[in-house]
Design an enzyme around this catalytic site. Structure first.
Site, PDB file in Angstrom:
ATOM      1  N   LYS A  73     -10.271   3.039 -12.953  1.00 17.61           N
ATOM      2  CA  LYS A  73     -10.396   2.145 -14.112  1.00 17.61           C
ATOM      3  C   LYS A  73     -11.035   0.801 -13.778  1.00 17.61           C
ATOM      4  O   LYS A  73     -11.709   0.221 -14.610  1.00 17.61           O
ATOM      5  CB  LYS A  73      -9.013   1.913 -14.737  1.00 17.61           C
ATOM      6  N   ARG A  80       7.368  -3.027 -16.532  1.00 18.29           N
ATOM      7  CA  ARG A  80       6.240  -2.571 -17.335  1.00 18.29           C
ATOM      8  C   ARG A  80       6.672  -1.211 -17.864  1.00 18.29           C
ATOM      9  O   ARG A  80       7.708  -1.130 -18.510  1.00 18.29           O
ATOM     10  CB  ARG A  80       4.937  -2.557 -16.519  1.00 18.29           C
TER      11      ARG A  80
HETATM   12  C1  LIG Z   1      -4.142   0.408 -12.216  1.00 22.68           C
HETATM   13  C2  LIG Z   1      -3.065   1.304 -11.818  1.00 22.68           C
HETATM   14  C3  LIG Z   1      -2.955   1.745 -10.491  1.00 22.68           C
HETATM   15  C4  LIG Z   1      -3.896   1.311  -9.393  1.00 22.68           C
HETATM   16  O1  LIG Z   1      -3.694  -0.005  -9.008  1.00 22.68           O
HETATM   17  P1  LIG Z   1      -4.488  -0.678  -7.791  1.00 22.68           P
HETATM   18  O2  LIG Z   1      -3.806  -1.955  -7.578  1.00 22.68           O
HETATM   19  O3  LIG Z   1      -5.908  -0.833  -8.252  1.00 22.68           O
HETATM   20  O4  LIG Z   1      -4.401   0.248  -6.627  1.00 22.68           O
HETATM   21  C5  LIG Z   1      -1.929   2.631 -10.195  1.00 22.68           C
HETATM   22  N1  LIG Z   1      -1.055   3.043 -11.137  1.00 22.68           N
HETATM   23  C6  LIG Z   1      -1.127   2.636 -12.413  1.00 22.68           C
HETATM   24  C7  LIG Z   1      -0.135   3.134 -13.399  1.00 22.68           C
HETATM   25  C8  LIG Z   1      -2.122   1.745 -12.790  1.00 22.68           C
HETATM   26  O5  LIG Z   1      -2.192   1.340 -14.070  1.00 22.68           O
END
Ligand SMILES: *Cc1c(COP(=O)(O)O)cnc(C)c1O
Length: 353
Positions: free
Chosen positions: A36, A131
């Site tokens: 993402k 969250r």
């Molecule tokens: C964005 C996200 C990640 C990845 O996070 P990073 O810090 O980029 O490794 C993992 N799990 C969820 C649920 C996320 O929203």
């Protein structure tokens, strides 16, 4: 070359992926590569896969659809709880999803039955970051209900910290997942296949050998895409940084006073502004603005250049101390942080190379 543009070093991303995959493999952990942060930009996703990532995750259905269109056929998970409005696409384009609401999983089940598919569910557990996720005391109960749903495969449980509450991962909060998995296994006589312990911020814990044994998946975006860990404020050992460079051009270069002339109100965004009078300064305006990227998401590679501010489309730089010669037409380069990468890859005004 179109400007402004970002230049993605896919070789670096590939090497970062390999480093992270190996680091995790040593402790029996698989990597779900999270796309993402770079809007699932195809060359970056392919670099992740070449680096040994075998499974992907993204928070946006649109990105997942784009990856499928680009011919990417490894398992992909939707990592934001699906909206009820995107159940059909979730079942069609994703192999599985992270979930915390029974009503959503029931809808996934119905749609999967209709489309004759099996949809995998990882139940999210809130271990304290506040969250997404079911509270630990409710997990075993809800799992029982998920297990009864047709066309749903209960794949495991997961957790996320460090995002909203800024809670850091620890042995204790990853152990909650391991204990819950054991409880589920004992109660329902099944094996919990996936224990998804967290994200980039967990790699520090992994490095120290303090991740609870039993965790067998991490969902990693930032460490692969940027080689950084914003929550622990440091680079990931063994990875490369500056994977993405932003370039734009100087459109005005003039020496002007540093203190505005006239009565000062608010700026273009309604904020009160303060200025220090440093006398006359050499100032460059570059073609870039807050419509493209938040100011704290980028930093000039030439450290003697200072960002003074920006409106929607004009960024003002103080180049008085800059050693390199700057003129109208000069290209200024910036490093980008996670937030900068998000903004810049989302903007339709920024070309990607
Ligand atoms: C964005 C996200 C990640 C990845 O996070 P990073 O810090 O980029 O490794 C993992 N799990 C969820 C649920 C996320 O929203």
């Amino acid at each position: 070359m179109n400007l402004p543009s970002i230049h993605v070093d896919t070789k670096k991303i590939q090497r970062n992926a390999k480093t992270v995959v190996n680091m995790c493999k040593e402790q029996g952990i698989e990597v779900m590569g999270i796309t993402k942060g770079i809007c699932a930009y195809t060359p970056a996703v392919q670099a992740m896969l070449k680096g040994g990532v075998a499974k992907l995750g993204d928070s946006r259905i649109k990105n997942i659809k784009d990856m499928r269109k680009a011919g990417i056929n490894v398992p992909i998970y939707l990592i934001r709880i699906p909206m009820l409005a995107e159940i059909e696409d979730t079942v069609k384009f994703a192999d599985g999803s992270l979930n915390s609401e029974l009503i959503v999983i029931e809808e996934l089940s119905k749609k999967a039955a209709l489309l004759n598919k099996i949809h995998k569910v990882i139940l999210m557990v809130d271990v304290g970051d506040l969250r997404e996720g079911v509270l630990p005391e409710d997990v075993v109960d809800i799992t029982g209900k998920i297990l009864r749903l047709p066309n749903i495969e209960f794949e495991g449980i997961g957790t996320n910290v460090g995002c909203y509450g800024g809670v850091l991962p620890s042995y204790e909060n990853t152990k909650i997942l391991v204990d819950l998995a054991e409880e589920i296994e004992n109660k329902y006589g099944i094996s919990v296949k996936t224990l998804s312990g967290g994200s980039t911020v967990n790699l520090e814990l992994l490095r120290k050998g303090e991740i609870a044994p039993g965790i067998n998946q991490l969902r990693i975006g930032e460490a692969i895409l940027l080689g950084t860990d914003i929550k622990n404020l440091k680079p990931i050992p063994g990875t490369e940084q500056n994977t993405i460079i932003l370039k734009t051009q100087v459109i005005e270069l003039k020496t002007k006073p540093s203190y505005p002339i006239g009565k000062i109100g608010r700026d273009a965004f309604g904020k009160t502004v303060h200025f220090e009078d440093k006398g006359n300064r050499k100032r460059a305006i570059v073609a870039l603005g807050q419509q493209d990227c938040g100011l704290d998401g980028i930093a000039p590679i030439e450290s003697s250049i200072e960002i003074l501010g920006a409106s929607s489309d004009h960024m003002i730089l103080d180049v008085t101390e800059c050693k390199q010669e700057i003129q109208v037409g000069s290209i200024i380069e910036f490093n980008v942080s996670y937030g900068g990468m998000l903004d810049l890859t989302t903007s339709k005004y920024i070309e990607k190379y």
